[in-house]
Design a protein around this motif. Sequence first.
Motif, PDB file in Angstrom:
ATOM      1  N   SER A   1       0.856  -1.183   0.000  1.00 16.50           N
ATOM      2  CA  SER A   1       0.000   0.000   0.000  1.00 16.50           C
ATOM      3  C   SER A   1       0.890   1.228   0.000  1.00 16.50           C
ATOM      4  O   SER A   1       2.107   1.124   0.211  1.00 16.50           O
ATOM      5  CB  SER A   1      -0.882   0.025   1.249  1.00 16.50           C
TER       6      SER A   1
ATOM      7  N   ASP B   1      -0.983   2.363  -8.814  1.00 21.87           N
ATOM      8  CA  ASP B   1      -2.350   1.876  -9.022  1.00 21.87           C
ATOM      9  C   ASP B   1      -2.528   0.490  -8.428  1.00 21.87           C
ATOM     10  O   ASP B   1      -3.593   0.167  -7.876  1.00 21.87           O
ATOM     11  CB  ASP B   1      -2.687   1.827 -10.521  1.00 21.87           C
TER      12      ASP B   1
ATOM     13  N   GLY C   1      -5.366   1.184  -6.036  1.00 23.26           N
ATOM     14  CA  GLY C   1      -6.625   1.049  -6.777  1.00 23.26           C
ATOM     15  C   GLY C   1      -6.633   1.877  -8.041  1.00 23.26           C
ATOM     16  O   GLY C   1      -6.866   1.376  -9.124  1.00 23.26           O
ATOM     17  N   ASN C   2      -6.411   3.168  -7.892  1.00 22.00           N
ATOM     18  CA  ASN C   2      -6.327   4.017  -9.066  1.00 22.00           C
ATOM     19  C   ASN C   2      -5.463   5.225  -8.716  1.00 22.00           C
ATOM     20  O   ASN C   2      -5.100   5.429  -7.547  1.00 22.00           O
ATOM     21  CB  ASN C   2      -7.711   4.466  -9.538  1.00 22.00           C
TER      22      ASN C   2
ATOM     23  N   ASP D   1      -6.827   8.020  -6.188  1.00 21.84           N
ATOM     24  CA  ASP D   1      -6.762   7.523  -4.804  1.00 21.84           C
ATOM     25  C   ASP D   1      -5.321   7.483  -4.323  1.00 21.84           C
ATOM     26  O   ASP D   1      -5.003   7.837  -3.186  1.00 21.84           O
ATOM     27  CB  ASP D   1      -7.368   6.116  -4.710  1.00 21.84           C
TER      28      ASP D   1
ATOM     29  N   GLU E   1     -14.515   8.880  -1.093  1.00 20.86           N
ATOM     30  CA  GLU E   1     -14.747   8.324  -2.416  1.00 20.86           C
ATOM     31  C   GLU E   1     -14.458   9.422  -3.444  1.00 20.86           C
ATOM     32  O   GLU E   1     -15.077  10.474  -3.440  1.00 20.86           O
ATOM     33  CB  GLU E   1     -16.193   7.886  -2.546  1.00 20.86           C
TER      34      GLU E   1
END
Lengths: 1175, 94
Positions: A868, A893, A897-898, A901, A937
Amino acid sequence: MPGFWHASSTDATRLFMFVHLHTRSWFSFRAGGSGPVDLVQRAAHLGQPALALTDRHGVYGTVRFHKACRDAGVHAVLGAEVLVDDAPLVLLARDAGGYRDLCQLLTRAHLTAAGIALLDDGQMPPDTSDPLPTDRRTVPSVTLTDLATLSARLLCLTGGRDGHLWHCLAHRRYKAAQHWLGTLHDVFGDTLYVELTHGLLPEDGRVALRLHDLATAEGVPLVVTNDVRFATPLHWQRYDLLTCMRLNHPVAEPHQQRPRNAEAYLKSAAQLQRLLPFCPDAFERTVEVAERCRVDLVPEYITPPSANLPEGISANKLLVDLCGAGLDRLYQPAGQAAAQAQLHKELDIICGLELEEFFLVVREVVAEAKSRGIRCAGRGSAANSIVAYLLGITAVDPIRHNLLFERFLHGGRKGTPDIDVDFDSDRRDEVISWMEQRFGIEQTAMTATLITYKLRLALRDVAKALGWPMTKVDQLSQSVPSGLARDVAEHRRTITKVLGTSPLTELLLLRVADLHLCPRHLGLHSGGMILSRKALSHFTPVQVSANGVKVVQFDKEDVEAMGLVKLDVLGLRMMACLSEGASLAQRHEGVDIDFDGMPLDDSKVYQLICSGATVGMFQIESQGQMHLIARNQPETFDDLVAEVALFRPGPLQSGMVHPFIRRRRGWDPVVYEHPSLEPILRDTYGIILFQEQILDVAHRFAGMSLAAADDFRSLMSKVHDPVRMQEMGVLFIAGAMERGIPQAVAESVFENVSHFIGYGFCRSHAAAFAQTVYHSAWMKRYHPAAHMAAFMQHRPGFYNLMTLEEEARRFGVPVLLPHINHSGTRYDLTRDRAGVLAIRKPLTAVKGLSDEVAEQIVWARMAGPFTSVENLAPRVFLDRKVLDALARSGALDVVAGNSRDALWQAGVVANRLASATHADTSTLFDMPLLLPEDLPELQALTSAERLSWDYKTHGAGRTHPICLARRQLTDLHIQPIDACFRFVPLDMVQPAAGSGTGGTTKNKSAPPFGADLRRQDGATAAGSGTGGTTENKSAPPFGADLRRQDGAMITVAGVVIMRQRPPTAKGFMFITLEDETGFLQCVVRPKLYKQYYDTLIQPSIIFRGQLQATGGWRGIIVHEAWPLEGVFGGYSGFPSASGGQDHLDDGAAVVLTGKAHGDSTAATPPDPDTVRKVG
Amino acid sequence: MNVTMKSYHEPIDVAVGDDGLPRTWRWRKSVWRVLRILDRWVLQSRWWTSECAEKRAYLLVEAVPETRAESCSCAVEIYLKGDGDAWILARILH
């Protein structure tokens, strides 16, 4: 003006013979206002028998000065202004020993300023690689102790108005003045002179009298000088301006270092006598001083370095033995006779010129490199030599390729032979280090290069000095292309647009033009390394560049004029690319590649070349070369040699290219103007293509001696001098007629030869380059993944990364993004999910991520992959900007995730870490860096944002920027670029007219319906699913006539990846436009260039034009142009030889305004009539 | 010794000799006589402005009004403007 101010400079009475002994030229780098030639001509005009050149801190202009003096019949006195305990003194060399001592003093001064300590015995330290940064260096200076050890053969003048003596007396500090004079007298004795000067400044008269009195009281002789800074009063403004530019000071504000009048010029004796009437002997003494100084700088011989000779073996014997061994190794017994004969001939000449050791030294360097596995190859005219071939210096067989040794060396040739060796650019420094150790630290250094004012730099510096704000200065220098300072008036309109119309703008234009050829500073030559038998201090001072490289004070011409031997040790990135490509192929495909033993006749390689897919190939990847290849269609190595040689100013400007191609393709008969030309021009179809052919024609056809023929060849290669051309013409024609050749024929042949203007390759050089062309083409054909990865690593070409990635994809090689857990520090190969060999971009591809940081990441990863962003940050210290760049690039990524983020998380983690550090809580490893509430989000990236982030962080997008606009472009009937390739030229359907003798070599029948003409070689482009398109994404429209001839009008759009306007192109401009399907050359005629200038410098453009098709090549002749808004990824700027890539549009403006295409937030579709700039 | 200096910068009407050096000048209804030249210098500036570009050729002379004795002389700074346009009396040092 009354006579006492300006006594006539050509005063007929010539009261005294007089010599100026303290003179600066513009080789004092903005502390002198005239060139050496102007100064010498002024002295000659005044009837002065000698002149001293005494530039600050060096002897940079000495060789040119020496030559100018010789040409004008003026005796040259060599010296310099040297700071001694921070007080300037003028030191003049009495003889060669004095010149050497002066060079040693200057070397010491420069090294001390760079923070480098000399060894105890005054020798150069072995390591100079860590000097002070240039902005922290002091002014070069030596101590009196240094001076005392090296003063025996120097004469000393006390230094004029800037000198310590003058300064003391101006402030009436008599004791201090006496002390200083006494100290200097202790060092110099009867070679010390007090410098008496009068610059027509307040108090100068009184100080001059005090100087006179002190010198007389102390028994030190006087000499008159004028502390000259420029040749005539006309150069005063230039000198004052240069002073302001050097001090970074506006002209409108006073400064104590600025000249307060225009009197520091080369005056006549009469003018000075009116100011200093009380010491006539001080004038005559200047002539005596000049006569005491005799230094002959330019010898009649060269001084090569010492070769490593075994005990009891002479250089000659060793050379002969090594060549004999080479002959047995490289030639079959049956073919040795011709080689033997050539060898004997060459050895006779080499030994006659006493160059045996030179060849042995070069051999030693190349052998050492090869023993270390460093790829290298000799080129240039040395490749004409069988001796160089047998010694392993070059790899081109001169017998096989019919190369002419006399182009390289002959008995009458003066100067040092020209040998260039290309090395793997990654390891060139290793070679240089070894050479320093082998030949001696004192005996080796790099040549300098003189950086003179060109247009942009001159505009910048002058505008700043005249007081314009920096915003205007930046705008001004970016608004004009690169060019010569003297041509500034051609850009008057643009400059006026930026600065406005005013007398100050006119002054700017005048002063910029006046800076033509004026040196600004000394730079480092890219490869010229001097190898000297004696310590270099015999010839030149040595300085240290910003990055610690030892460099002499002369450029390569001056070095050669001094008889020093220079070996060009060049770093060729293509060499590094081939080495790395071979290494990648070995590691990932299990193949061992031997370039040196590779045959050069694989037809599949030539097919690939002829298809025009030459991006990534050495020397032939430009649009111009692609077009030439399409016409010439090389099929053999000899064809490739010609291909390389054709695309040079010489053949281009002489109009030889078209007839060569027509004859080679069999469309025109091969004819010779005279039978004697056939053996010289047979293998180039009767066309002059190579420099050696000019030499051979002059020697064998016109009967010139080899020396005269070589001069003739050199003249053809350089600037066209009409007077010399005429003289040569008379000689040429007369010589030919003496051999029985009719006058009309002789004149016609001379006419053809004289059109070979500008530089052309020698055959050996072309052959050496052609080998590397072949090797790079071979790699691309058989190992495209390894080759393109190595190419992206070393970037030896001039296309940007996006284009290279698209090319790789066209060849079926996917390109994978930087990956925090999989990327290393270099481009590498890996298998993608489908098992296809793909290129993995390295961590260092991310902007701002250095090699060191990349290494840290790789090392940290050995303890386990990063899971992470929170896991990454504490394990590797990353600068905030670097962490952000990693996040934006997509490298994170996989763990976040992307990218959005990842960026968010990176920010939170970085702030938390910073707070923890400040709080000094040592809870770094206990405290979570990311909490659930930290992760909102976030909206997904838009396509434009994704693309822009890619461009900003690793230089290339995952998809082509034009993809975002394709729908709108299609609505406007703007075609993709690959549509151009669906048109077939008529000569591919039927033979070209007049081709009775042989016709075309390829493509005798039309290709199948719908075939992509770029894949004619049959090489696969399988699996090209990752972006870009190659193969027939859509069938051509129903009923389309694929045999429509070129000339059809078509409208295309794309980003600009290159813009060129070569001097040989007669005003035409070439723009390479790229979209997601490929790229295209767009030709802009001179008239349209002016009409559409503002559009042509935009980063994205729509062109409507007439299609041109030749073989596999396509281009358009532009008829209309519009800027393309809302698309980025192209380059705005001006055409240049390097491709005109001034400024990459990375999408910042587009993203900000939301004007990208393909987004829900996009504005209205593009309007071709809109002229507004993006960004 | 006290030296006082006063600035004037007023035009004067100068008579020069064959060598171009001033011999006398008329200023404020007096005629001054030059006894000797003490110093000379040239100052140039503002070449970047076409209107205000300036050149001054200065002389520091020992001079005395014609009606006074030589022992009453003083140092006077005069200069020639531009390329010989006009003479100016700059300062008098007593």
